[in-house]
Design a protein around this motif. Structure first.
Motif, PDB file in Angstrom:
ATOM      1  N   LEU A 135     -27.901  60.169 -25.232  1.00 47.20           N
ATOM      2  CA  LEU A 135     -28.250  59.677 -23.896  1.00 47.20           C
ATOM      3  C   LEU A 135     -28.732  60.822 -23.004  1.00 47.20           C
ATOM      4  CD1 LEU A 135     -25.297  57.172 -23.345  1.00 47.20           C
ATOM      5  CD2 LEU A 135     -27.712  56.576 -23.538  1.00 47.20           C
ATOM      6  N   GLU A 136     -28.150  62.011 -23.191  1.00 45.62           N
ATOM      7  CA  GLU A 136     -28.614  63.183 -22.437  1.00 45.62           C
ATOM      8  C   GLU A 136     -30.056  63.533 -22.800  1.00 45.62           C
ATOM      9  OE1 GLU A 136     -26.341  66.871 -21.301  1.00 45.62           O
ATOM     10  OE2 GLU A 136     -24.995  66.062 -22.840  1.00 45.62           O
ATOM     11  N   ARG A 137     -30.342  63.543 -24.124  1.00 47.69           N
ATOM     12  CA  ARG A 137     -31.690  63.912 -24.568  1.00 47.69           C
ATOM     13  C   ARG A 137     -32.738  62.900 -24.108  1.00 47.69           C
ATOM     14  NH1 ARG A 137     -28.710  65.978 -28.873  1.00 47.69           N
ATOM     15  NH2 ARG A 137     -28.861  64.114 -30.195  1.00 47.69           N
ATOM     16  N   GLU A 138     -32.306  61.653 -23.985  1.00 43.78           N
ATOM     17  CA  GLU A 138     -33.227  60.616 -23.510  1.00 43.78           C
ATOM     18  C   GLU A 138     -33.354  60.613 -21.990  1.00 43.78           C
ATOM     19  OE1 GLU A 138     -31.779  56.935 -25.095  1.00 43.78           O
ATOM     20  OE2 GLU A 138     -31.920  57.613 -27.177  1.00 43.78           O
ATOM     21  N   LYS A 139     -32.608  61.524 -21.346  1.00 45.75           N
ATOM     22  CA  LYS A 139     -32.639  61.677 -19.891  1.00 45.75           C
ATOM     23  C   LYS A 139     -32.218  60.397 -19.150  1.00 45.75           C
ATOM     24  CE  LYS A 139     -36.104  65.359 -19.872  1.00 45.75           C
ATOM     25  NZ  LYS A 139     -35.078  66.404 -19.844  1.00 45.75           N
ATOM     26  N   ILE A 140     -31.277  59.667 -19.755  1.00 45.39           N
ATOM     27  CA  ILE A 140     -30.679  58.508 -19.084  1.00 45.39           C
ATOM     28  C   ILE A 140     -29.430  58.951 -18.331  1.00 45.39           C
ATOM     29  CG2 ILE A 140     -29.641  56.220 -19.413  1.00 45.39           C
ATOM     30  CD1 ILE A 140     -31.434  55.932 -21.891  1.00 45.39           C
ATOM     31  N   ILE A 141     -28.716  59.946 -18.915  1.00 40.62           N
ATOM     32  CA  ILE A 141     -27.581  60.546 -18.215  1.00 40.62           C
ATOM     33  C   ILE A 141     -27.768  62.063 -18.190  1.00 40.62           C
ATOM     34  CG2 ILE A 141     -26.056  58.672 -18.938  1.00 40.62           C
ATOM     35  CD1 ILE A 141     -24.718  60.676 -20.880  1.00 40.62           C
ATOM     36  N   ASN A 142     -26.959  62.738 -17.397  1.00 44.42           N
ATOM     37  CA  ASN A 142     -27.020  64.192 -17.313  1.00 44.42           C
ATOM     38  C   ASN A 142     -25.612  64.743 -17.239  1.00 44.42           C
ATOM     39  OD1 ASN A 142     -28.133  66.733 -17.183  1.00 44.42           O
ATOM     40  ND2 ASN A 142     -29.623  66.200 -15.588  1.00 44.42           N
ATOM     41  N   ARG A 143     -25.504  66.063 -17.382  1.00 45.45           N
ATOM     42  CA  ARG A 143     -24.176  66.717 -17.401  1.00 45.45           C
ATOM     43  C   ARG A 143     -24.226  67.982 -16.568  1.00 45.45           C
ATOM     44  NH1 ARG A 143     -22.681  70.597 -21.432  1.00 45.45           N
ATOM     45  NH2 ARG A 143     -24.481  69.824 -22.598  1.00 45.45           N
ATOM     46  N   ARG A 144     -23.118  68.231 -15.870  1.00 48.34           N
ATOM     47  CA  ARG A 144     -22.947  69.488 -15.146  1.00 48.34           C
ATOM     48  C   ARG A 144     -21.462  69.814 -15.102  1.00 48.34           C
ATOM     49  NH1 ARG A 144     -24.634  70.834  -8.794  1.00 48.34           N
ATOM     50  NH2 ARG A 144     -23.294  72.666  -8.601  1.00 48.34           N
ATOM     51  N   ASP A 145     -21.113  71.023 -15.473  1.00 52.15           N
ATOM     52  CA  ASP A 145     -19.712  71.494 -15.438  1.00 52.15           C
ATOM     53  C   ASP A 145     -18.766  70.562 -16.184  1.00 52.15           C
ATOM     54  OD1 ASP A 145     -20.683  73.549 -13.874  1.00 52.15           O
ATOM     55  OD2 ASP A 145     -20.073  72.607 -11.983  1.00 52.15           O
ATOM     56  N   GLY A 146     -19.260  69.963 -17.272  1.00 53.37           N
ATOM     57  CA  GLY A 146     -18.408  69.084 -18.085  1.00 53.37           C
ATOM     58  C   GLY A 146     -18.312  67.653 -17.593  1.00 53.37           C
ATOM     59  N   PHE A 147     -19.014  67.315 -16.522  1.00 56.95           N
ATOM     60  CA  PHE A 147     -18.998  65.952 -15.982  1.00 56.95           C
ATOM     61  C   PHE A 147     -20.327  65.258 -16.258  1.00 56.95           C
ATOM     62  CE2 PHE A 147     -15.925  68.190 -13.232  1.00 56.95           C
ATOM     63  CZ  PHE A 147     -14.814  67.388 -13.465  1.00 56.95           C
ATOM     64  N   TYR A 148     -20.244  63.997 -16.605  1.00 58.41           N
ATOM     65  CA  TYR A 148     -21.425  63.198 -16.928  1.00 58.41           C
ATOM     66  C   TYR A 148     -21.692  62.191 -15.817  1.00 58.41           C
ATOM     67  CZ  TYR A 148     -20.764  65.206 -21.543  1.00 58.41           C
ATOM     68  OH  TYR A 148     -20.617  66.093 -22.574  1.00 58.41           O
ATOM     69  N   PHE A 149     -22.973  61.916 -15.608  1.00 58.01           N
ATOM     70  CA  PHE A 149     -23.369  61.017 -14.516  1.00 58.01           C
ATOM     71  C   PHE A 149     -24.735  60.458 -14.841  1.00 58.01           C
ATOM     72  CE2 PHE A 149     -23.992  65.502 -13.677  1.00 58.01           C
ATOM     73  CZ  PHE A 149     -25.361  65.598 -13.465  1.00 58.01           C
ATOM     74  N   LEU A 150     -25.093  59.379 -14.177  1.00 60.53           N
ATOM     75  CA  LEU A 150     -26.408  58.796 -14.374  1.00 60.53           C
ATOM     76  C   LEU A 150     -27.466  59.770 -13.856  1.00 60.53           C
ATOM     77  CD1 LEU A 150     -25.770  55.072 -13.418  1.00 60.53           C
ATOM     78  CD2 LEU A 150     -25.632  56.157 -15.656  1.00 60.53           C
ATOM     79  N   PHE A 151     -28.580  59.780 -14.525  1.00 63.61           N
ATOM     80  CA  PHE A 151     -29.611  60.786 -14.239  1.00 63.61           C
ATOM     81  C   PHE A 151     -30.001  60.773 -12.757  1.00 63.61           C
ATOM     82  CE2 PHE A 151     -33.674  63.005 -14.592  1.00 63.61           C
ATOM     83  CZ  PHE A 151     -33.315  64.009 -15.489  1.00 63.61           C
ATOM     84  N   GLY A 152     -30.076  61.976 -12.180  1.00 62.11           N
ATOM     85  CA  GLY A 152     -30.466  62.098 -10.780  1.00 62.11           C
ATOM     86  C   GLY A 152     -29.302  62.123  -9.802  1.00 62.11           C
ATOM     87  N   ARG A 153     -28.076  62.070 -10.320  1.00 58.99           N
ATOM     88  CA  ARG A 153     -26.900  62.037  -9.426  1.00 58.99           C
ATOM     89  C   ARG A 153     -26.076  63.319  -9.560  1.00 58.99           C
ATOM     90  NH1 ARG A 153     -25.503  58.330  -5.684  1.00 58.99           N
ATOM     91  NH2 ARG A 153     -23.723  57.326  -6.703  1.00 58.99           N
ATOM     92  N   GLU A 154     -26.740  64.428  -9.798  1.00 56.95           N
ATOM     93  CA  GLU A 154     -26.066  65.704 -10.037  1.00 56.95           C
ATOM     94  C   GLU A 154     -25.197  66.132  -8.862  1.00 56.95           C
ATOM     95  OE1 GLU A 154     -27.208  70.265 -11.447  1.00 56.95           O
ATOM     96  OE2 GLU A 154     -28.760  68.729 -11.247  1.00 56.95           O
TER      97      GLU A 154
END
Length: 322
Positions: free
Chosen positions: A63-82
């Motif tokens: 899902l990360e590679r498809e850019k549907i979700i993203n990750r920062r500091d070990g937390f996952y979220f829907l893309f664009g909600r960093e």
């Protein structure tokens, strides 16, 4: 849309992140696993393909590679909600202070008779507090002593100066005992994804016998229609307190006919106050008043959260091509 497909594990991950996206709350991988939405919620029955946390990580990576979700500091979220990640970290700092306040109060609440268990609930339980957040708790009391126990709890919290009072719109750092149930009827009468996720997040603050946790889970297995797994910590945040001696004394004093007499008086007085309160009759309020359950949610966010959740799922479905 999300209501016309066979759910895969990646769909379940997205459905889980979408729910917590409504709460502005990114999740780590352990939390995604813990709160993973059950496909039965979408009318699809159980998801039968075996999977574990390793499979979960693989799907998250896809899902990360498809850019549907993203990750920062070990937390996952829907893309664009960093930006939710530093927001969550700030909330955690606020939560630590509120948690310490809550634990101090619970130590003293051991003095209240007939209390079987106290759970942290709401934003307090899953560390999503804001500056103005109050401190929600769910309290289990002895059957037949609901009203008397509630009176003592209110008294203790008032003495401590941390009880949220009726009619207070904002009560930061005040204990809000907004839900009481008895050990005679532990089942939640109303069920939804919102309540299931609330129950998934419950944290036992105190209990005098671990059996109450087993009974609570057994009485609310409906939670598993909404999420895949459900466990509660088997050790309370506060294991004992010197105040417990007072609680034991009051229980011995009020356990028989004397207690029955005062229970009737406490019931009559409190029921009248609750039912005379105009908030009780507001359309948006969820208020339950019985000898086995007392619930006070004058401005429950449930409808708003579930409406936004459905809209988020539809948006995700269109984006991912589901």
């Amino acid at each position: 849309g999300w209501y016309c497909f066979i759910m895969t594990l990646s769909d379940k991950i997205l459905a889980t992140l979408a729910y917590y996206d409504v709460l502005d709350f990114p999740l780590n991988k352990g939390e995604i696993w813990r709160y993973l939405v059950n496909s039965a919620y979408f009318g699809k029955g159980q998801y039968h393909e075996p999977y574990n946390e390793d499979n979960l990580l693989v799907e998250i990576g896809l899902l990360e590679r498809e850019k549907i979700i993203n990750r920062r500091d070990g937390f996952y979220f829907l893309f664009g909600r960093e930006y939710l990640v530093p927001l969550r970290q700030r909330k955690f700092e606020l939560w630590q202070k509120k948690w310490r306040l809550t634990l101090r109060a619970v130590r003293v609440l051991y003095a209240a008779p007939f209390v079987k268990a106290i759970f942290a609930s709401g934003s307090l339980a899953f560390r999503n507090t804001r500056e103005l957040s109050d401190l929600d708790v769910l309290i289990v009391v002895k059957s037949g002593r609901m009203w008397l126990s509630r009176l003592f709890i209110a008294f203790v919290l008032s003495i401590l100066g941390i009880r949220r009072k009726a009619g207070q719109q904002i009560a930061p750092d005040k204990i809000c005992p907004n839900h009481y149930i008895t050990d005679g009827l532990l089942t939640m009468p109303l069920v939804s994804m919102y309540i299931a996720q609330e129950y998934a997040n419950l944290v036992p603050l105190m209990f005098k016998n671990s059996k109450i946790i087993e009974e609570f889970i057994a009485a609310n297995l409906w939670v598993l229609k909404y999420i895949d797994t459900w466990r509660l910590p088997s050790i309370p945040a506060i294991k004992s307190s010197p105040w417990e001696v007072i609680g034991q004394f009051l229980e011995a004093l009020l356990n028989a006919k004397l207690g029955d007499y005062f229970e009737k008086i406490a019931r009559s007085y409190q029921r009248k106050r609750i039912l005379d309160n105009p908030i009780t009759r507001e359309q948006s309020a969820y208020v339950s008043v019985s000898d086995n359950a007392l619930a006070f949610h004058p401005n429950s966010p449930e409808v708003r959260i579930l409406t936004q959740y459905k809209a988020g799922l539809e948006k995700l479905g269109r984006r991912s091509g589901v």
